[in-house]
Write a protein that holds these residues in place. Sequence first.
Motif, PDB file in Angstrom:
ATOM      1  N   ALA A  24      38.649 -41.227  -4.334  1.00 14.97           N
ATOM      2  CA  ALA A  24      39.004 -40.279  -3.269  1.00 14.97           C
ATOM      3  C   ALA A  24      40.511 -40.047  -3.168  1.00 14.97           C
ATOM      4  CB  ALA A  24      38.469 -40.795  -1.927  1.00 14.97           C
ATOM      5  N   LEU A  25      41.302 -40.822  -3.900  1.00  7.78           N
ATOM      6  CA  LEU A  25      42.763 -40.678  -3.813  1.00  7.78           C
ATOM      7  C   LEU A  25      43.218 -39.340  -4.383  1.00  7.78           C
ATOM      8  CD1 LEU A  25      43.839 -44.257  -4.953  1.00  7.78           C
ATOM      9  CD2 LEU A  25      44.438 -43.255  -2.738  1.00  7.78           C
ATOM     10  N   GLU A  26      44.174 -38.733  -3.696  1.00 11.12           N
ATOM     11  CA  GLU A  26      44.821 -37.495  -4.158  1.00 11.12           C
ATOM     12  C   GLU A  26      46.315 -37.792  -4.242  1.00 11.12           C
ATOM     13  OE1 GLU A  26      42.631 -34.045  -1.771  1.00 11.12           O
ATOM     14  OE2 GLU A  26      43.138 -35.776  -0.533  1.00 11.12           O
ATOM     15  N   PRO A  27      47.103 -36.886  -4.832  1.00 10.69           N
ATOM     16  CA  PRO A  27      48.542 -37.179  -4.943  1.00 10.69           C
ATOM     17  C   PRO A  27      49.189 -37.563  -3.608  1.00 10.69           C
ATOM     18  CG  PRO A  27      47.992 -35.278  -6.276  1.00 10.69           C
ATOM     19  CD  PRO A  27      46.738 -35.656  -5.547  1.00 10.69           C
ATOM     20  N   GLU A  28      48.851 -36.860  -2.518  1.00 10.41           N
ATOM     21  CA  GLU A  28      49.507 -37.152  -1.226  1.00 10.41           C
ATOM     22  C   GLU A  28      49.115 -38.534  -0.722  1.00 10.41           C
ATOM     23  OE1 GLU A  28      47.140 -34.129  -0.993  1.00 10.41           O
ATOM     24  OE2 GLU A  28      48.646 -33.601  -2.486  1.00 10.41           O
ATOM     25  N   THR A  29      47.831 -38.886  -0.835  1.00  7.25           N
ATOM     26  CA  THR A  29      47.399 -40.179  -0.285  1.00  7.25           C
ATOM     27  C   THR A  29      47.868 -41.339  -1.169  1.00  7.25           C
ATOM     28  OG1 THR A  29      45.228 -39.538  -1.179  1.00  7.25           O
ATOM     29  CG2 THR A  29      45.462 -39.576   1.207  1.00  7.25           C
ATOM     30  N   ILE A  30      47.925 -41.134  -2.463  1.00  8.99           N
ATOM     31  CA  ILE A  30      48.387 -42.220  -3.338  1.00  8.99           C
ATOM     32  C   ILE A  30      49.896 -42.420  -3.137  1.00  8.99           C
ATOM     33  CG2 ILE A  30      49.011 -41.154  -5.566  1.00  8.99           C
ATOM     34  CD1 ILE A  30      47.110 -43.201  -6.884  1.00  8.99           C
ATOM     35  N   ALA A  31      50.629 -41.347  -2.840  1.00  9.72           N
ATOM     36  CA  ALA A  31      52.074 -41.475  -2.568  1.00  9.72           C
ATOM     37  C   ALA A  31      52.290 -42.299  -1.305  1.00  9.72           C
ATOM     38  CB  ALA A  31      52.712 -40.098  -2.411  1.00  9.72           C
ATOM     39  N   LEU A  32      51.488 -42.032  -0.280  1.00  6.73           N
ATOM     40  CA  LEU A  32      51.638 -42.792   0.967  1.00  6.73           C
ATOM     41  C   LEU A  32      51.237 -44.254   0.771  1.00  6.73           C
ATOM     42  CD1 LEU A  32      50.315 -40.118   3.470  1.00  6.73           C
ATOM     43  CD2 LEU A  32      52.628 -41.056   3.410  1.00  6.73           C
ATOM     44  N   ALA A  33      50.193 -44.480  -0.025  1.00  4.32           N
ATOM     45  CA  ALA A  33      49.760 -45.863  -0.305  1.00  4.32           C
ATOM     46  C   ALA A  33      50.874 -46.619  -1.025  1.00  4.32           C
ATOM     47  CB  ALA A  33      48.497 -45.846  -1.158  1.00  4.32           C
ATOM     48  N   ALA A  34      51.474 -45.973  -2.033  1.00  5.57           N
ATOM     49  CA  ALA A  34      52.547 -46.633  -2.786  1.00  5.57           C
ATOM     50  C   ALA A  34      53.746 -46.890  -1.889  1.00  5.57           C
ATOM     51  CB  ALA A  34      52.952 -45.767  -3.985  1.00  5.57           C
ATOM     52  N   GLU A  35      54.067 -45.909  -1.037  1.00  5.00           N
ATOM     53  CA  GLU A  35      55.216 -46.068  -0.141  1.00  5.00           C
ATOM     54  C   GLU A  35      54.990 -47.226   0.839  1.00  5.00           C
ATOM     55  OE1 GLU A  35      57.209 -42.548   1.956  1.00  5.00           O
ATOM     56  OE2 GLU A  35      56.209 -43.606   3.578  1.00  5.00           O
ATOM     57  N   ALA A  36      53.798 -47.266   1.449  1.00 11.69           N
ATOM     58  CA  ALA A  36      53.505 -48.344   2.410  1.00 11.69           C
ATOM     59  C   ALA A  36      53.563 -49.697   1.707  1.00 11.69           C
ATOM     60  CB  ALA A  36      52.119 -48.120   3.029  1.00 11.69           C
ATOM     61  N   GLY A  37      53.011 -49.766   0.505  1.00  9.51           N
ATOM     62  CA  GLY A  37      52.990 -51.032  -0.237  1.00  9.51           C
ATOM     63  C   GLY A  37      54.397 -51.482  -0.624  1.00  9.51           C
TER      64      GLY A  37
END
Length: 435
Positions: free
Chosen positions: A83-96
């Motif tokens: 279900a990951l898209e570029p916007e959500t994976i960017a936020l996941a990487a940023e939070a991590g």
Amino acid sequence: MEGAPARGDLYLEGDRIAAVVPGDPAPPWAGRVEREIDAASYWILPGLIQTHLHLCQTLFRGVAEGRDLCRWLQEVIWPWEAALEPETIALAAEAGIRELLAGGTTTILDMGSTRHTEVILETAARLGIRGFFGPALMDRGPEPARPLLRPGEESLRELGELARRWEGAENGRIRLALCPRFVPSVSDGLWRELASSTEFAGLPIHTHGSETQEEVREVERLTGKTPPAYLAGLDGAQGRIKMAHGVWLSAEDRNHLHRAGTAVVHCPGSNLKLASGLADVRTLRREGITVGLGADGAACNNRLDAFSELRLAGYIQGLLHGPESVSAAEILRLVTLEGARVLGLEDQIGSLKAGKCADLVLLDPHLSDNPWAAGDGWESPEAFLVFAGGRELVRETWIAGRPVYRREANDLVDEAQDRNYRAARRRLAERAGYA
Ligand SMILES: [Zn+2]
């Protein structure tokens, strides 16, 4: 000063450590000093190194509770990754990455999902972390894995493009890794191509192996071999494989690991949370196998805190070999020099030494709940860090001579970021069919 705690002064020049001058007080350094930071009440550690992480799973924290590895992957993680898209994976990487920097981790070995790795690389470049990154490679698997699968040729083509654009970017801070997810998710043909390709010969191979008994049986069914035996049989992979977990290993398996120069990454929090088992790190180390440490991911841990992993690693070793077997200094090395060795970067990071990268953590023992005990004559600094320490001690984190986290300056998230992360989680849940 390399390895043993000592008072002294540390001099930086550009992105490197220029000199380490021990002494209390340290004798003046002959070089020129432009700016001085009074860190007399701090402890300075080399930046911590976590050699197994999945930044792409940071927004999955708490959504896959109460499952063993197989159900965890099939019921939640694979559908959510799909279900990951570029916007959500960017936020996941940023939070991590923000969480890691706030906890003193400066270098990581990350495994992405099968798509949108470019976004993780861009985020890592922007936020200043050092590391190896790559898409998870999967070209076979059961029904729940289907949406993630990609033909080998397509993955190899993308890897080539990513390597040309990113390998060694940001002054060598950003590197590429080949990340075949685990033996069951990658066909024999693709494994062999990855290992023997001259185009990717310089890249580490980051995978999972011998995590659960069920997985070992599945690998034996598919290949007739255990995971370490299978990996040892890949031409061109000698000395390049970094295998997360290594929980279920026979003496013969350890022999394969040693012979093939395969490093193991211990993930105690993840192994305990998924009830996978207890990895015997002491025996691996005694047999000359390089071992690092990693939090794995927010979906199976649920912290990305090197200090939590250190503590659990110490507890597990004590349980397996008796409390007298545990040396806090040895445990701490898993996230410093040993971690660097896993990545082949022991001449660059992992200790405070002139010429190495200026990757540092400034720890303030006064931020602890029990600062009165920190490192006095009764408790070694290493024992304090491993068994009483936590990311709350981190005052500043520096990478390549630049501060990338300051406690007062950047709180973990601001309110707007917080809203973004929550909205991204809702969107992922919807797309994964959970809401
Ligand atoms: Zn993992």
